[in-house]
Design an enzyme around this catalytic site. Structure first.
Site, mmCIF file in Angstrom:
data_model
loop_
_atom_site.group_PDB
_atom_site.id
_atom_site.type_symbol
_atom_site.label_atom_id
_atom_site.label_comp_id
_atom_site.label_asym_id
_atom_site.label_seq_id
_atom_site.Cartn_x
_atom_site.Cartn_y
_atom_site.Cartn_z
ATOM 1 N N CYS A 183 2.718 3.002 10.199
ATOM 2 C CA CYS A 183 2.896 4.342 9.630
ATOM 3 C C CYS A 183 3.603 5.261 10.642
ATOM 4 C CB CYS A 183 1.547 4.937 9.226
ATOM 5 S SG CYS A 183 1.745 6.601 8.547
ATOM 6 N N GLN A 234 -6.743 -1.389 3.487
ATOM 7 C CA GLN A 234 -6.008 -1.108 4.730
ATOM 8 C C GLN A 234 -6.642 0.031 5.531
ATOM 9 O OE1 GLN A 234 -2.173 0.942 5.058
ATOM 10 N NE2 GLN A 234 -1.323 -0.991 5.785
ATOM 11 N N ASN A 252 9.102 -7.055 3.919
ATOM 12 C CA ASN A 252 8.986 -5.820 3.139
ATOM 13 C C ASN A 252 10.124 -4.857 3.499
ATOM 14 O OD1 ASN A 252 7.409 -2.797 3.733
ATOM 15 N ND2 ASN A 252 7.535 -3.550 1.639
ATOM 16 N N GLY A 253 10.535 -4.101 2.482
ATOM 17 C CA GLY A 253 11.481 -3.024 2.719
ATOM 18 C C GLY A 253 12.691 -3.051 1.808
ATOM 19 N N ALA A 284 0.336 5.394 -0.171
ATOM 20 C CA ALA A 284 -0.543 6.567 -0.284
ATOM 21 C C ALA A 284 -0.082 7.445 -1.443
ATOM 22 C CB ALA A 284 -0.508 7.353 1.034
ATOM 23 N N PRO A 334 0.855 -1.197 0.000
ATOM 24 C CA PRO A 334 0.000 0.000 0.000
ATOM 25 C C PRO A 334 0.888 1.243 0.000
ATOM 26 C CG PRO A 334 0.041 -1.015 2.200
ATOM 27 C CD PRO A 334 0.857 -1.898 1.299
HETATM 28 C C1 FMN Z 1 4.870 7.476 -0.484
HETATM 29 C C2 FMN Z 1 4.628 6.314 0.445
HETATM 30 C C3 FMN Z 1 3.339 6.018 0.872
HETATM 31 C C4 FMN Z 1 3.095 4.951 1.734
HETATM 32 N N1 FMN Z 1 1.812 4.664 2.145
HETATM 33 C C5 FMN Z 1 1.588 3.591 2.947
HETATM 34 C C6 FMN Z 1 0.266 3.246 3.351
HETATM 35 O O1 FMN Z 1 -0.729 3.893 3.006
HETATM 36 N N2 FMN Z 1 0.120 2.143 4.149
HETATM 37 C C7 FMN Z 1 1.201 1.383 4.561
HETATM 38 O O2 FMN Z 1 1.024 0.399 5.278
HETATM 39 N N3 FMN Z 1 2.444 1.696 4.182
HETATM 40 C C8 FMN Z 1 2.655 2.757 3.391
HETATM 41 N N4 FMN Z 1 3.935 3.037 2.981
HETATM 42 C C9 FMN Z 1 5.018 2.095 3.340
HETATM 43 C C10 FMN Z 1 5.192 1.032 2.239
HETATM 44 O O3 FMN Z 1 4.039 0.229 2.116
HETATM 45 C C11 FMN Z 1 6.402 0.136 2.534
HETATM 46 O O4 FMN Z 1 6.212 -0.518 3.766
HETATM 47 C C12 FMN Z 1 7.705 0.918 2.580
HETATM 48 O O5 FMN Z 1 7.774 1.873 1.551
HETATM 49 C C13 FMN Z 1 8.912 -0.020 2.483
HETATM 50 O O6 FMN Z 1 8.833 -0.841 1.340
HETATM 51 P P1 FMN Z 1 9.507 -0.479 -0.085
HETATM 52 O O7 FMN Z 1 10.969 -0.179 0.206
HETATM 53 O O8 FMN Z 1 9.314 -1.680 -0.924
HETATM 54 O O9 FMN Z 1 8.814 0.744 -0.607
HETATM 55 C C14 FMN Z 1 4.184 4.145 2.170
HETATM 56 C C15 FMN Z 1 5.482 4.437 1.730
HETATM 57 C C16 FMN Z 1 5.716 5.497 0.887
HETATM 58 C C17 FMN Z 1 7.121 5.778 0.436
#
Ligand code: FMN
Length: 296
Positions: free
Chosen positions: A94, A63, A192-193, A11, A9
C-alpha cells in the site's frame, strides 16, 4: 490445471456482498480489504465488520497491515481463531501516505529485514496459510533476490503488483519481472496490475510460469471479467444484474454508486447519467439510471 483467478483486495469495493458475487461468478478466491493489525487487537467493531465474511465467500483471504512482527502475528492468531479464513495476507504494497509514514504497507520495501521477519514470524504464528501482497519496489525496482528470500520465509503464496509504490496505480506494469520471479520462486506467484480485459488476462497467463492473476479495478468496471476469461456465458444487461445482486444482499448506497460509476466509465455519451448517479443518495434510483443508460 487452469491458473488461479483471484479478486484483488480493494478498499471501499470488496465488501461481503461483492466478494460473494465474484466467488459465484468466476473468481477462485477473494480477499477482504486491508485492515490494521493494531485495530484487530483493539477489537475495533468497524474493523471487524470489514473482515467478517459468509461461508459462501470461501475460499477467502483476510488482509492485514502493520509494521511490527508481534502485533501482526497476534492479529493473525486472533483472525485465525475467530474467523478461520482460508488465507491470511500481509499487505506490503500500500503506497498511501498515511500508511507508509507509519512504516506499514509499501514502507516495508524500504525496511526489508523487517519485511522478511514479519513474513517469517506470521507464517509460524498460525496454521492458516500466509501470503504476502507486494510491489516491485518502493521508488525503484529492487531486483529478484529480495523476493526470492521473501518466498523462502515460510509463506505459501506471493502476489506481485508489477509497479513500484511511488507509481501508485499508473504506468507500465512490469510483467517481465513477475514472470522472471515466478520462474525461480519456490512458492506460487500471482501477478497483478492493469488487467482490464479478458484478452489482457489470457495474454499474461499464456506466457511463463505464474500460478495465476489477481484482478482489481478491471473487475470493478467489468464484474463479469472472470466469467469471460473462462469462456462462460454472461447475462443480458450485466451491469444491472450485478447491481441487483449486491443490493439484494444488502449492499449500501456508497458501494453501489462506486460500482455504477466505474461500470459506465468507458461508455460513450454517458456524462449526464454519471452525473445523476454521483448526486443520488439512493440505491434504487441509481439502479434505474443505470438501467436507462445501458438500454438507450
Ligand atoms: C480503490 C483501491 C483500493 C485498494 N485497496 C487495496 C487494499 O485494501 N489492499 C491491497 O493489497 N491493495 C489494494 N489496492 C490495490 C489493488 O489490490 C491492486 O493491487 C491494484 O489496484 C492493481 O491491480 P488492478 O490494476 O487489477 O486494479 C487498492 C487499489 C485501489 C484502486
Amino acid at each position: 490445471m487452469f491458473p488461479y483467478l483471484f479478486l484483488a483486495p480493494l478498499a471501499g469495493y470488496t465488501t461481503s456482498s461483492v466478494r460473494l458475487f465474484f466467488r459465484l461468478h468466476g473468481a477462485d478466491m477473494v480477499f477482504s480489504e486491508m485492515v490494521s493489525a493494531k485495530a484487530i487487537l483493539l477489537g475495533s467493531k468497524k474493523t471487524l465488520s470489514l473482515v467478517a465474511f459468509k461461508e459462501k465467500e470461501r475460499p477467502i483471504g483476510v488482509q492485514i497491515f502493520g509494521g511490527d512482527p508481534i502485533v501482526l502475528s497476534e492479529a493473525a492468531q486472533a483472525i485465525e481463531e475467530n474467523l478461520k479464513p482460508d488465507m491470511i495476507d500481509i499487505n506490503m504494497g500500500c503506497p498511501v501516505r498515511k500508511v507508509i509514514k507509519q512504516g506499514y504497507g509499501a514502507a516495508l520495501l524500504e525496511n526489508r529485514d523487517m519485511a522478511l521477519r514479519i513474513a517469517h514470524d506470521v507464517s509460524r504464528a498460525v496454521k492458516t496459510p500466509v501470503s504476502v501482497k507486494t510491489r516491485t519496489g518502493f521508488d525503484r525496482p529492487i531486483g529478484l533476490s529480495f523476493f526470492l528470500e521473501l518466498a523462502s520465509t515460510g509463506i505459501s503464496l506471493l502476489t506481485i503488483h508489477g509497479r513500484t509504490a511511488i507509481s501508485f496505480f499508473s504506468g507500465e506494469v512490469d510483467w517481465d519481472f513477475i514472470h522472471r520471479l515466478a520462474e525461480r520462486s519456490p512458492i506460487p506467484v500471482i501477478g497483478n496490475g492493469g488487467l482490464k480485459t479478458p484478452e489482457d488476462v489470457r495474454e499474461k497467463l499464456m506466457i511463463g510460469n505464474i500460478s495465476g492473476v489477481m484482478i482489481g479495478m478491471g473487475a470493478v468496471s467489468d464484474p463479469f471479467i472472470f466469467m469471460k476469461v473462462r469462456g462462460k456465458p454472461i447475462p443480458d444487461n450485466p451491469e444491472v444484474y450485478f447491481l441487483k445482486f449486491i443490493m439484494e444482499k444488502g449492499e449500501g448506497v456508497n458501494v453501489v454508486k462506486r460500482f455504477a460509476l466505474n461500470m459506465l466509465k468507458n461508455r460513450f455519451n454517458v456524462r449526464r447519467y454519471r452525473r445523476m448517479i454521483a448526486h443520488s443518495r439512493d440505491g434504487e434510483e441509481i439502479l434505474k439510471v443505470v438501467e436507462e443508460c445501458v438500454n438507450v
